[in-house]
Design an enzyme around this catalytic site. Structure first.
Site, PDB file in Angstrom:
ATOM      1  N   ARG B 136      55.499   1.727  -5.652  1.00 34.39           N
ATOM      2  CA  ARG B 136      54.489   2.046  -6.676  1.00 34.39           C
ATOM      3  C   ARG B 136      53.237   1.192  -6.556  1.00 34.39           C
ATOM      4  NH1 ARG B 136      59.141   2.030 -10.072  1.00 34.39           N
ATOM      5  NH2 ARG B 136      60.054   4.101 -10.107  1.00 34.39           N
ATOM      6  N   LYS B 158      39.285   4.731  -2.455  1.00 39.61           N
ATOM      7  CA  LYS B 158      39.758   6.096  -2.221  1.00 39.61           C
ATOM      8  C   LYS B 158      40.717   6.090  -1.037  1.00 39.61           C
ATOM      9  CE  LYS B 158      36.038   9.147  -3.721  1.00 39.61           C
ATOM     10  NZ  LYS B 158      35.230  10.284  -3.218  1.00 39.61           N
ATOM     11  N   GLU B 200      25.980   8.133   6.921  1.00 37.20           N
ATOM     12  CA  GLU B 200      26.242   7.570   5.590  1.00 37.20           C
ATOM     13  C   GLU B 200      25.209   6.504   5.241  1.00 37.20           C
ATOM     14  OE1 GLU B 200      28.616   8.555   3.427  1.00 37.20           O
ATOM     15  OE2 GLU B 200      29.921   9.773   4.694  1.00 37.20           O
ATOM     16  N   LYS B 244      27.313   0.783  -2.157  1.00 34.80           N
ATOM     17  CA  LYS B 244      28.627   1.342  -2.465  1.00 34.80           C
ATOM     18  C   LYS B 244      29.305   0.523  -3.555  1.00 34.80           C
ATOM     19  CE  LYS B 244      32.260   4.009  -1.683  1.00 34.80           C
ATOM     20  NZ  LYS B 244      32.956   4.718  -0.611  1.00 34.80           N
ATOM     21  N   GLU B 254      35.208   7.849 -10.208  1.00 34.59           N
ATOM     22  CA  GLU B 254      34.406   9.033  -9.972  1.00 34.59           C
ATOM     23  C   GLU B 254      34.280   9.927 -11.192  1.00 34.59           C
ATOM     24  OE1 GLU B 254      35.659  11.195  -6.488  1.00 34.59           O
ATOM     25  OE2 GLU B 254      33.642  11.057  -5.718  1.00 34.59           O
ATOM     26  N   ARG B 258      29.572   7.860  -9.694  1.00 39.85           N
ATOM     27  CA  ARG B 258      30.109   7.793  -8.346  1.00 39.85           C
ATOM     28  C   ARG B 258      29.926   9.095  -7.578  1.00 39.85           C
ATOM     29  NH1 ARG B 258      35.495   4.541  -6.544  1.00 39.85           N
ATOM     30  NH2 ARG B 258      35.643   5.310  -4.417  1.00 39.85           N
ATOM     31  N   ASN B 262      28.673  11.508  -3.162  1.00 37.90           N
ATOM     32  CA  ASN B 262      29.054  12.748  -2.481  1.00 37.90           C
ATOM     33  C   ASN B 262      27.843  13.494  -1.943  1.00 37.90           C
ATOM     34  OD1 ASN B 262      31.833  12.542  -2.780  1.00 37.90           O
ATOM     35  ND2 ASN B 262      31.712  13.268  -4.892  1.00 37.90           N
ATOM     36  N   HIS B 265      28.075  15.699   0.990  1.00 36.32           N
ATOM     37  CA  HIS B 265      29.493  15.895   1.262  1.00 36.32           C
ATOM     38  C   HIS B 265      30.007  17.260   0.837  1.00 36.32           C
ATOM     39  CE1 HIS B 265      29.266  11.694   2.137  1.00 36.32           C
ATOM     40  NE2 HIS B 265      30.541  11.606   2.409  1.00 36.32           N
ATOM     41  N   HIS B 269      31.745  19.217   3.590  1.00 34.19           N
ATOM     42  CA  HIS B 269      33.151  19.631   3.580  1.00 34.19           C
ATOM     43  C   HIS B 269      33.313  21.094   3.966  1.00 34.19           C
ATOM     44  CE1 HIS B 269      35.060  16.219   0.970  1.00 34.19           C
ATOM     45  NE2 HIS B 269      34.746  15.842   2.187  1.00 34.19           N
ATOM     46  N   HIS B 282      33.164  13.672  10.642  1.00 29.43           N
ATOM     47  CA  HIS B 282      32.814  13.672   9.220  1.00 29.43           C
ATOM     48  C   HIS B 282      31.329  13.349   9.021  1.00 29.43           C
ATOM     49  CE1 HIS B 282      33.105  13.108   4.924  1.00 29.43           C
ATOM     50  NE2 HIS B 282      32.659  11.876   5.037  1.00 29.43           N
TER      51      HIS B 282
END
Lengths: 377, 377
Positions: B136, B158, B200, B244, B254, B258, B262, B265, B269, B282
């Protein structure tokens, strides 16, 4: 931070116990008939009409309560779908979680969507873990339908699945947004599972609630739901939930205090692992583990033969096993070393010091453990 | 809550940028040669001698840096072992995470143990997710060795893996305890990956750092590490990490701000998904996505042709692709609906309004999207 119990208007109204986490407090609602009000309750959390809801359940529970739950959610304007999974302990695997993720994908669950875990601890653990890991975490509501899940697993945010090497090795902490407990659902619970749940209730008595322990003793017979009766049932659900909520609020991620909830579990896990998952129900293993922990406490002079006898009597009154199975000592020690509750290689035991009080000890020698287990009848 | 940059004694000393999360702040250490000091740095976090450490890396990175890292950890008294995994985008699956869990089980990692992610974004995502879900949640230290991971993936917690239906659908937020960035490791990075990382960096310029954007423009050629040079490299690593860190500190999970990270992105994507993972890196997809988002902003009158031209010029200077691939419009829209950044069924776009400023819009019509994509050269 503590758990507060809100008195309800009448004896028949549900009671709400708040789990007072600073970042994400949530209510535990307990009462006959609340299952049919799940939809309203979800809306009260702030989920809007049209929110996608995935109900995860198992075939038995679906037969009895699936329709009520879906109807309640849909009547409240929620876009509810259902996934029925096999949920025995041996299905508690990453592969089953992948099935839930598939359903989440098919339903196009979004970050604001919700998963409802309707069932016992296995459903709750897997649906909770699937929610924890879908889109990096979406909301989950726990609707436990077994006594074990009601008093333990559904509250506190532990989720996870088994690994061939041990129980719950893969998982996450993911607090539910709501826990909804309807005692009426216990009517369809197999007797053996009812008894297994009672082991955790007895645990709350030993670790911190002597009043609950006495109430259980007074009942005499705890082995069936009929013998326990609705009044004591509501009481033990409330007191157990409050105890769990208190400990979780004080220690969300098991840094310290929360470890006391593992009373009976360290040796219980050994029994489950070495006998093979499925031989004993979790609660049965915990019952055996509590009696074994009591024997170690006795050997270390921490508590009295009288208290050990009281604990054992309650285990017997609940129709639970208390005999230590015939296990190889070396295997027991090896298994303890693989347990999650090891810190710096030291096994940490929760040992009772009185009815209502326990201590965490890291100084229990292998000799003490094995000698105590030998001594068990 | 904001990110603070601590000035170092000399130009050659590493700089530390703090990610100011209230519950679990952590440092990002950036400097030539810090890789060999990983062991000390881990000990400074409070991990005692003897702590078990599992280093997860991929074959290439292992060849170049595996020995340095293991030696540093072991010299510092840590019980370090290593797992080498294949870590292409198509290996970013639950099955590979299961391999890390297997290694964690073999090494008997405990709750106080540590996983070190040594490599690019895929290693960081998978090792981070494995750490998030073992017992956990155990500690993870991110040691990114690609430009993309250094300026983006390694900071912010993330973690996750891909699902056949989309990237990163399965994952968790799990903040690292430390991010260690050694620019020297970029010397062995393939040129195409260096350029992908630069996408980025350009993103940070557009979304909030016009000074960084200008510094990149002044460099003229951004397509190789030699052209960029060590001084600008250290600067862009620091400014990107600081940007960042600031956004993550303000919005850990997010919820709002945040989302500006993106930028590029959402449509990136789509490109990755519809062209098949692996056609574009990417960062390349993000470059295409930024130019496409810029075109939508242009169509909506949000920003100027001049700014779009500056953005496009920087993408070209970095040797990155900027042409929108030939994709079916209906497929693009369907793919956008399946994206995680959908809220209540509405696609949310991050659109530029100036160099250094963006806006989040949920009111972009399907027609506007498709028309803008048509217009792209």
């Amino acid at each position: 931070m503590s758990a507060a119990t809100t008195a309800a208007g009448s004896a028949c109204s549900p009671r709400t116990i708040q789990v007072e986490l600073s970042a994400n407090p949530y209510p535990v609602v307990i009462g006959e008939g609340v299952l049919a009000r799940l939809g309203e309750q979800v809306r009260e959390l702030g989920f809007k009409a049209g929110t996608k809801v995935l109900v995860v359940t198992n075939p038995d529970v679906d037969t009895h309560y699936g329709d009520v739950v879906l109807a309640s959610l849909r009547t409240a304007g929620l876009a509810a779908e259902q996934l029925v999974i096999e949920a025995g302990e041996d299905q508690k695997t990453p592969a089953t979680v992948a099935l839930i993720h598939e359903a989440a994908f098919r339903q196009r669950l979004e970050r604001g969507s919700l998963i409802v875990a309707l069932g016992g601890g296995v459903v709750g653990d897997m649906a909770g873990f699937a929610a924890a890991t879908w889109l990096r975490g979406i909301a989950v509501v726990q609707v436990p339908t077994t006594l074990l899940a009601m008093v333990d697993a559904a509250i506190g945010g532990k989720t996870g699945v088994n690994h061939p090497g041990g129980k719950n090795l893969i998982g996450a902490f993911h607090q539910p947004r709501l826990v909804l407990i309807d005692p009426a659902t216990l009517a369809t619970l197999p007797q053996r599972e009812f008894r297994a749940g009672m082991a955790e209730v007895i645990k709350y008595g030993v670790i911190g609630d002597p009043e609950l322990f006495s109430a259980l003793e007074a009942a005499g017979d705890l082995s069936t739901i009929e013998a326990v009766g609705p009044a004591l049932l509501q009481t033990l659900l409330e007191r157990s939930a409050a105890a769990k909520a208190r400990v979780v609020a004080a220690d969300e991620r098991e840094g310290g205090l929360r470890a006391i909830l593992n009373y009976g579990h360290t040796l219980g896990h050994v029994v489950e692992t070495l006998c093979g998952y499925g031989t004993f129900l979790h609660g049965e293993a915990v019952a055996i583990g509590m009696v074994a922990a009591g024997e170690i406490a006795l050997a270390m002079g921490l508590w009295t033969p009288a208290d050990q006898a009281r604990q054992r009597a309650l285990v017997v009154a609940a129709g639970l096993p208390q005999r230590w199975p015939d296990l190889d000592g070396a295997a027991v020690l090896a298994c303890l070393q693989g347990d999650k509750k090891v810190r710096d290689g030291q096994v940490r035991f929760v040992l009772p010091t009185a009815i209502g009080s326990v201590e965490i000890r890291s100084d229990v020698s292998a000799e003490t453990i094995l000698a105590a287990l030998e001594r068990l009848p």
